[in-house]
Design a protein around this motif. Structure first.
Motif, PDB file in Angstrom:
ATOM      1  N   GLY A  13       4.548 -36.035 -12.086  1.00 45.07           N
ATOM      2  CA  GLY A  13       6.057 -35.637 -13.122  1.00 45.07           C
ATOM      3  C   GLY A  13       6.788 -36.839 -12.891  1.00 45.07           C
ATOM      4  N   ALA A  14       7.222 -36.538 -14.615  1.00 44.34           N
ATOM      5  CA  ALA A  14       8.919 -37.478 -14.732  1.00 44.34           C
ATOM      6  C   ALA A  14       9.687 -36.985 -14.613  1.00 44.34           C
ATOM      7  CB  ALA A  14       7.916 -38.535 -15.920  1.00 44.34           C
ATOM      8  N   ASN A  18      11.656 -39.064 -10.333  1.00 47.07           N
ATOM      9  CA  ASN A  18      10.721 -40.209 -10.002  1.00 47.07           C
ATOM     10  C   ASN A  18      10.917 -41.043 -11.507  1.00 47.07           C
ATOM     11  OD1 ASN A  18       8.628 -39.741  -8.448  1.00 47.07           O
ATOM     12  ND2 ASN A  18       7.068 -38.671  -9.498  1.00 47.07           N
ATOM     13  N   ARG A  40       4.718 -32.670 -19.591  1.00 52.51           N
ATOM     14  CA  ARG A  40       5.168 -32.741 -20.853  1.00 52.51           C
ATOM     15  C   ARG A  40       4.892 -33.924 -21.909  1.00 52.51           C
ATOM     16  NH1 ARG A  40      11.024 -30.861 -18.184  1.00 52.51           N
ATOM     17  NH2 ARG A  40      10.401 -29.117 -17.873  1.00 52.51           N
ATOM     18  N   PHE A 334      16.322 -21.430  -7.097  1.00 54.06           N
ATOM     19  CA  PHE A 334      14.788 -22.351  -7.335  1.00 54.06           C
ATOM     20  C   PHE A 334      14.083 -22.177  -5.731  1.00 54.06           C
ATOM     21  CE2 PHE A 334      17.019 -23.241 -10.851  1.00 54.06           C
ATOM     22  CZ  PHE A 334      15.984 -23.473 -11.844  1.00 54.06           C
TER      23      PHE A 334
HETATM   24  C1  LIG Z   1      20.441 -27.163 -14.730  1.00 56.66           C
HETATM   25  C2  LIG Z   1      20.159 -27.532 -13.716  1.00 56.66           C
HETATM   26  C3  LIG Z   1      21.249 -27.879 -13.736  1.00 56.66           C
HETATM   27  C4  LIG Z   1      21.053 -29.044 -12.882  1.00 56.66           C
HETATM   28  N1  LIG Z   1      22.246 -30.014 -13.118  1.00 56.66           N
HETATM   29  C5  LIG Z   1      22.557 -31.025 -11.446  1.00 56.66           C
HETATM   30  C6  LIG Z   1      23.936 -32.115 -12.164  1.00 56.66           C
HETATM   31  O1  LIG Z   1      24.275 -31.606 -12.754  1.00 56.66           O
HETATM   32  N2  LIG Z   1      23.778 -32.813 -10.868  1.00 56.66           N
HETATM   33  C7  LIG Z   1      22.858 -32.252  -9.544  1.00 56.66           C
HETATM   34  O2  LIG Z   1      23.338 -33.471  -8.851  1.00 56.66           O
HETATM   35  N3  LIG Z   1      22.143 -31.938  -9.985  1.00 56.66           N
HETATM   36  C8  LIG Z   1      21.701 -30.779 -10.834  1.00 56.66           C
HETATM   37  N4  LIG Z   1      20.411 -29.488 -10.966  1.00 56.66           N
HETATM   38  C9  LIG Z   1      19.051 -30.461  -9.580  1.00 56.66           C
HETATM   39  C10 LIG Z   1      18.245 -30.984 -10.273  1.00 56.66           C
HETATM   40  O3  LIG Z   1      19.172 -32.558  -9.827  1.00 56.66           O
HETATM   41  C11 LIG Z   1      17.748 -31.062 -10.939  1.00 56.66           C
HETATM   42  O4  LIG Z   1      16.877 -29.693 -11.014  1.00 56.66           O
HETATM   43  C12 LIG Z   1      16.703 -32.367 -11.314  1.00 56.66           C
HETATM   44  O5  LIG Z   1      16.585 -31.929 -12.742  1.00 56.66           O
HETATM   45  C13 LIG Z   1      15.521 -32.916 -10.058  1.00 56.66           C
HETATM   46  O6  LIG Z   1      14.811 -33.331 -11.303  1.00 56.66           O
HETATM   47  P1  LIG Z   1      12.841 -33.575 -10.394  1.00 56.66           P
HETATM   48  O7  LIG Z   1      12.684 -34.923 -11.065  1.00 56.66           O
HETATM   49  O8  LIG Z   1      12.716 -33.153  -8.965  1.00 56.66           O
HETATM   50  O9  LIG Z   1      11.994 -31.926 -10.644  1.00 56.66           O
HETATM   51  P2  LIG Z   1      12.011 -31.599 -12.419  1.00 56.66           P
HETATM   52  O10 LIG Z   1      13.469 -32.248 -13.102  1.00 56.66           O
HETATM   53  O11 LIG Z   1      11.814 -30.178 -12.455  1.00 56.66           O
HETATM   54  O12 LIG Z   1      10.972 -32.509 -12.844  1.00 56.66           O
HETATM   55  C14 LIG Z   1       9.866 -32.110 -12.413  1.00 56.66           C
HETATM   56  C15 LIG Z   1       8.566 -32.633 -13.650  1.00 56.66           C
HETATM   57  O13 LIG Z   1       7.854 -32.509 -12.996  1.00 56.66           O
HETATM   58  C16 LIG Z   1       6.688 -32.499 -14.269  1.00 56.66           C
HETATM   59  N5  LIG Z   1       5.188 -31.729 -14.000  1.00 56.66           N
HETATM   60  C17 LIG Z   1       5.115 -30.822 -13.102  1.00 56.66           C
HETATM   61  N6  LIG Z   1       4.046 -30.704 -12.220  1.00 56.66           N
HETATM   62  C18 LIG Z   1       3.192 -31.656 -12.889  1.00 56.66           C
HETATM   63  C19 LIG Z   1       1.772 -32.109 -12.802  1.00 56.66           C
HETATM   64  N7  LIG Z   1       0.974 -31.206 -11.383  1.00 56.66           N
HETATM   65  N8  LIG Z   1       1.392 -32.913 -13.606  1.00 56.66           N
HETATM   66  C20 LIG Z   1       2.428 -34.262 -14.259  1.00 56.66           C
HETATM   67  N9  LIG Z   1       3.674 -33.673 -14.557  1.00 56.66           N
HETATM   68  C21 LIG Z   1       4.351 -32.788 -14.157  1.00 56.66           C
HETATM   69  C22 LIG Z   1       7.315 -31.140 -14.410  1.00 56.66           C
HETATM   70  O14 LIG Z   1       6.952 -31.171 -15.979  1.00 56.66           O
HETATM   71  C23 LIG Z   1       9.160 -31.477 -15.112  1.00 56.66           C
HETATM   72  O15 LIG Z   1       9.161 -32.698 -16.056  1.00 56.66           O
HETATM   73  C24 LIG Z   1      20.255 -29.152 -11.700  1.00 56.66           C
HETATM   74  C25 LIG Z   1      19.057 -28.037 -11.727  1.00 56.66           C
HETATM   75  C26 LIG Z   1      18.908 -27.558 -12.819  1.00 56.66           C
HETATM   76  C27 LIG Z   1      18.489 -26.377 -12.953  1.00 56.66           C
END
Ligand SMILES: Cc1cc2nc3c(=O)[nH]c(=O)nc-3n(C[C@H](O)[C@H](O)[C@H](O)COP(=O)(O)OP(=O)(O)OC[C@H]3O[C@@H](n4cnc5c(N)ncnc54)[C@H](O)[C@@H]3O)c2cc1C
Length: 441
Positions: A13-14, A18, A40, A334
């Motif tokens: 995931g990126a 990450n 993606r 979530f």
């Molecule tokens: C709408 C929204 C707004 C938010 N706003 C804030 C904010 O303003 N401030 C704050 O501090 N936090 C915020 N958050 C909370 C948090 O910061 C975010 O959810 C953040 O995007 C988390 O990052 P992540 O990289 O863990 O996950 P994600 O952003 O969900 O990214 C995960 C990635 O992994 C990829 N992936 C999944 N499975 C696989 C696989 N098997 N192989 C390859 N790729 C894969 C997906 O396609 C995705 O791109 C928000 C959350 C949401 C839902």
């Protein structure tokens, strides 16, 4: 399997978390062989919730890198300068960056990083005598260590999942399709930021003019995110590290008590919403076709003719109410899930009482596997590291903590000065404290 040289660190995931590790590795550890697999085709940040007038809850300096590597080329400030809009950004005096701009910043960083492999989902991860073996959309890879950054999955109450479709959906998918709510009865369930964003856009007619619009929340009121200074101390490395050392029961209690420090609605969004309601229903005198209904838990949903019928239970007296709707949108958050690609290793990964992975101080996952191969996880530590962990605030610090651990040395200097608040009992240090006082008087 096409053999490739072994990666030091493979990211699954990126998303921003990450991506932050990828950006910091590029800035300070170019010799580390890394690859971050993203399914993606293009980086986009929660595209299903990319709605007009939605903003970051976090200051833009808490970007992918600045907190630990302010000279990195992957900073938000460099993004602004590179796009020739540094002065206009300042002149705009934005209270907070729009989600659209932040998403574009993430895309820009991702596109400049060779280590980010777009359109390459990870399908399966196994362990053999040489380390991790990843089966991806573009072939197989080997890695010494892994960092799991697959995010969280939209959560809906179980009673609603059987009806899931265009008329019963999670907020996270609302922008994935063209929608027309004209003349329909729309109900939004969930009183957090996503619920507010969906409600405001529905009120403004983003999906056409609804016949009615109800916003149901279990919370006592439409409660603000606590963004005040001492609450923001929870979002510091020192607090987060110390939090990890507390007992499980204490951590659980503190996380529950700190809910509004991370899960409320920004005061700016609440004010925008209130003013919109005032203007339409008080100043312009429109009939009140939009209602705010706090203190109600959604408890059942069933099909009713061509529509839906939602039952709620009132938080004060337990009264049941029924809301007839054509569209019900669940902004109900979530949940963590082990990604399917990790199924072959699932047996080796103990879980906590929430069914979540167990994390050590460096975000390494406890597992029944060889110590030479580590699995790290981001966005998986709300109960181990506290409310800051699923948020953007500390992502650069967490990324640096992980990279220091992977490198086995202090690549990033993570020392921070003491904050103004003594969170823990002074007793253990009382001798020292008394001595200092004695010297001072
Ligand atoms: C709408 C929204 C707004 C938010 N706003 C804030 C904010 O303003 N401030 C704050 O501090 N936090 C915020 N958050 C909370 C948090 O910061 C975010 O959810 C953040 O995007 C988390 O990052 P992540 O990289 O863990 O996950 P994600 O952003 O969900 O990214 C995960 C990635 O992994 C990829 N992936 C999944 N499975 C696989 C696989 N098997 N192989 C390859 N790729 C894969 C997906 O396609 C995705 O791109 C928000 C959350 C949401 C839902």
């Amino acid at each position: 399997m096409s053999e490739r040289s072994t990666l030091d660190l493979a990211g699954v995931g990126a998303g921003p978390f990450n991506l932050s590790i990828a950006a910091l590795a590029d800035s300070r550890l170019p010799q580390l062989a890394t690859r971050f697999f993203e399914r993606r085709q293009a980086l986009s940040w929660h595209p299903g919730l990319m709605l007009p007038d939605t903003h970051l809850q976090t200051g833009f300096l808490k970007d992918l890198v600045t907190a630990v590597a302010p000279d990195s080329r992957h900073s938000f400030l460099n993004y602004l300068v590179s796009h020739r809009r540094f002065y206009r950004f300042l002149n705009a005096e934005l209270g907070s960056v729009s989600r659209a701009e932040f998403s574009d910043y993430l895309r820009w960083v991702g596109e400049r990083l060779e280590s980010v492999a777009l359109g390459q989902g990870v399908r399966e991860i196994e362990l053999d005598a040489h380390g991790f073996r990843l089966r991806t959309d573009s072939g197989d890879y080997r890695a010494r260590h892994l960092c799991l950054g697959t995010g969280k999955a939209p959560w809906m109450p179980e009673f609603a999942t059987a009806l899931r479709g265009p008329h019963c959906l999670h907020a996270a998918e609302i922008a994935h399709a063209r929608r027309d709510f004209s003349g329909l009865r729309v109900v939004v369930v969930g009183g957090g930021q996503s619920g507010a964003d969906v409600f405001l856009n529905a009120l403004r007619g983003h999906w056409g003019q609804p016949r009615s619009l109800d916003w149901i929340s279990r919370r006592r009121n439409f409660e603000p995110l606590d963004e005040t200074a001492f609450t923001n101390e929870y979002f510091t490395p020192g607090y987060t590290s110390a939090f990890h050392g507390l007992s499980r029961a204490v951590r659980e209690r503190e996380v529950a008590a700190q809910k509004l420090a991370s899960d409320g609605i920004t005061p700016a969004a609440l004010q925008t919403l209130y003013r919109e309601l005032y203007h339409r229903f008080d100043v312009l005198g429109e009939p009140r076709w939009a209602r705010l209904l706090p203190h109600r838990s959604a408890v059942a949903l069933k099909r009713q003719g061509t529509g839906l019928s939602l039952t709620t239970e009132h938080g004060l007296g337990g009264e049941r109410e029924r809301f007839d709707a054509d569209v019900v949108i669940f902004a109900t958050g979530f949940s963590s899930q082990l990604p399917a690609c990790l199924a072959p290793l699932a047996e080796r990964l103990p879980r906590d009482t929430h069914g979540e992975l167990v994390l050590g101080p460096h975000f390494e996952v406890a597992w029944d596997g060889p110590a030479a191969h580590r699995l790290y996880a981001v966005n998986a530590g709300r109960h181990s590291h506290g409310i800051a962990e699923p948020q953007l605030s500390l992502m650069a610090w967490r990324s640096a903590t992980i990279l220091n651990h992977v490198a086995g040395r202090e690549v990033f200097d993570l020392a921070d000065s003491d904050g103004p608040v003594a969170w823990h009992p002074l007793a253990a240090h009382s001798d020292v404290v008394e001595q200092r006082w004695a010297q001072a008087i």
